[in-house]
Scaffold this motif. Structure first.
Motif, PDB file in Angstrom:
ATOM      1  N   VAL A   1      35.814 -59.189  10.900  1.00  0.00           N
ATOM      2  CA  VAL A   1      36.030 -57.872  11.449  1.00  0.00           C
ATOM      3  C   VAL A   1      35.884 -57.992  12.962  1.00  0.00           C
ATOM      4  O   VAL A   1      34.882 -58.514  13.442  1.00  0.00           O
ATOM      5  N   HIS A   2      36.870 -57.530  13.697  1.00  0.00           N
ATOM      6  CA  HIS A   2      36.814 -57.550  15.164  1.00  0.00           C
ATOM      7  C   HIS A   2      36.631 -56.110  15.622  1.00  0.00           C
ATOM      8  O   HIS A   2      37.507 -55.275  15.424  1.00  0.00           O
ATOM      9  N   PHE A   3      35.493 -55.814  16.236  1.00  0.00           N
ATOM     10  CA  PHE A   3      35.212 -54.483  16.750  1.00  0.00           C
ATOM     11  C   PHE A   3      35.740 -54.387  18.176  1.00  0.00           C
ATOM     12  O   PHE A   3      35.468 -55.250  18.998  1.00  0.00           O
ATOM     13  N   MET A   4      36.479 -53.315  18.462  1.00  0.00           N
ATOM     14  CA  MET A   4      37.113 -53.175  19.764  1.00  0.00           C
ATOM     15  C   MET A   4      36.592 -51.983  20.560  1.00  0.00           C
ATOM     16  O   MET A   4      37.059 -51.747  21.656  1.00  0.00           O
ATOM     17  N   GLY A  41      27.881 -53.457  16.206  1.00  0.00           N
ATOM     18  CA  GLY A  41      29.259 -53.878  16.447  1.00  0.00           C
ATOM     19  C   GLY A  41      29.769 -53.328  17.766  1.00  0.00           C
ATOM     20  O   GLY A  41      30.514 -52.353  17.795  1.00  0.00           O
ATOM     21  N   ASN A  44      34.328 -56.094  21.381  1.00  0.00           N
ATOM     22  CA  ASN A  44      34.566 -57.540  21.411  1.00  0.00           C
ATOM     23  C   ASN A  44      33.568 -58.330  20.569  1.00  0.00           C
ATOM     24  O   ASN A  44      33.389 -59.518  20.785  1.00  0.00           O
ATOM     25  N   THR A  45      32.929 -57.676  19.597  1.00  0.00           N
ATOM     26  CA  THR A  45      32.101 -58.379  18.625  1.00  0.00           C
ATOM     27  C   THR A  45      32.980 -58.783  17.453  1.00  0.00           C
ATOM     28  O   THR A  45      33.758 -57.981  16.952  1.00  0.00           O
ATOM     29  N   ILE A  46      32.840 -60.026  17.015  1.00  0.00           N
ATOM     30  CA  ILE A  46      33.568 -60.503  15.842  1.00  0.00           C
ATOM     31  C   ILE A  46      32.549 -60.855  14.778  1.00  0.00           C
ATOM     32  O   ILE A  46      31.620 -61.624  15.022  1.00  0.00           O
ATOM     33  N   VAL A  58      29.812 -49.660   7.393  1.00  0.00           N
ATOM     34  CA  VAL A  58      29.832 -49.405   8.830  1.00  0.00           C
ATOM     35  C   VAL A  58      29.808 -47.901   9.089  1.00  0.00           C
ATOM     36  O   VAL A  58      30.415 -47.127   8.350  1.00  0.00           O
ATOM     37  N   PHE A  64      35.878 -45.437  16.870  1.00  0.00           N
ATOM     38  CA  PHE A  64      35.930 -46.831  17.267  1.00  0.00           C
ATOM     39  C   PHE A  64      37.111 -47.462  16.544  1.00  0.00           C
ATOM     40  O   PHE A  64      37.616 -46.943  15.565  1.00  0.00           O
ATOM     41  N   SER A  66      38.562 -51.092  14.810  1.00  0.00           N
ATOM     42  CA  SER A  66      38.235 -52.424  14.326  1.00  0.00           C
ATOM     43  C   SER A  66      39.422 -52.974  13.563  1.00  0.00           C
ATOM     44  O   SER A  66      40.226 -52.229  13.024  1.00  0.00           O
ATOM     45  N   SER A  68      40.359 -55.805  10.556  1.00  0.00           N
ATOM     46  CA  SER A  68      39.764 -56.601   9.493  1.00  0.00           C
ATOM     47  C   SER A  68      40.793 -57.525   8.883  1.00  0.00           C
ATOM     48  O   SER A  68      41.962 -57.170   8.759  1.00  0.00           O
TER      49      SER A  68
END
Length: 181
Positions: A1-4, A41, A44-46, A58, A64, A66, A68
C-alpha cells in the motif's frame, strides 16, 4: 500500500488466526511476534505486508489517497466501514440531475500503466502468453543511449552499457506529479 497523503492514515495490522479446512482455528503456520501493529501512513509511506498473515484496517480524520497492489496472493474483498456517505464528493460537485435517493455507494478502482500499452490485465496476459517483445530503442527523451553505449566487452568501462533497448511506459513524461502535492 502506498500512502500519498495529504492526511495521515492510522493503519492497524492484526494477526489472523489460521483456519483448517473445516473453518476451525488452528495454530498459525507462521509465528507472529505481535498480535497487532500500529503504523502512521504519512505521505510517501509504503507498507508491505502478507495478506494471509495480517488483516489490514485503515482510518483517517480526513481525505487521503492510497494505491494498493496484491502480489502472488489472493486478496480479500475490500470492506468499507464507518464510511459517511455525506462525505462523498462524487455526487456533491458539478451541475446535473440530483443523485439517486437511498443508500450511497463508494466506487473504488485500481489501475496501472505498463509497457507496450498493456494497461489492461487481458492485454498484459496475452503479451506474456504470446512471448511478445516490448523492448524499443531507448528514446532520446529519456536519455541519450549513444553517449553510454559500448557493445565491446573488452573496452567497456564503468558507466557504459551494452544495451540500447528497454521496455517503457508510453507517455510517462506527460504525468502531472504536481496534481498529488
Amino acid at each position: 500500500v502506498h500512502f500519498m497523503g495529504p492526511a495521515v492514515a492510522d493503519v492497524t495490522l492484526e494477526a489472523k488466526e489460521a483456519e483448517d479446512d473445516d473453518g476451525g482455528a488452528v495454530a498459525s503456520a507462521t509465528a507472529v511476534k505481535q498480535e497487532s501493529v500500529q503504523i502512521a501512513g504519512e505521505a510517501n509511506t509504503i507498507l508491505v505486508y502478507r495478506t494471509g498473515i495480517f488483516r489490514y484496517e485503515v482510518q483517517a480524520p480526513s481525505e487521503f489517497l492510497s494505491v494498493s497492489a496484491t502480489l502472488l496472493e489472493h486478496a480479500d474483498a475490500l470492506v468499507l466501514q464507518d464510511f459517511k456517505a455525506e462525505d462523498a464528493l462524487l455526487l456533491a460537485s458539478g451541475v446535473g440531475p440530483s443523485g439517486p435517493s437511498g443508500e450511497q455507494v463508494c466506487v473504488v478502482n485500481q489501475a496501472t500503466r505498463l509497457m507496450a500499452c498493456w494497461d489492461e490485465v487481458e492485454g498484459y496476459g496475452a503479451g506474456l502468453v504470446g512471448g511478445c517483445d516490448s523492448g524499443i530503442e531507448i528514446p532520446l527523451m529519456r536519455w541519450d543511449v549513444n553517449f553510454y553505449y559500448n557493445p565491446d566487452d573488452a573496452t567497456r568501462v564503468p558507466g557504459q552499457c551494452y544495451l540500447k533497448h528497454q521496455s517503457y511506459v508510453e507517455g510517462l513524461e506527460l504525468f502531472d506529479n504536481k496534481y498529488f502535492e
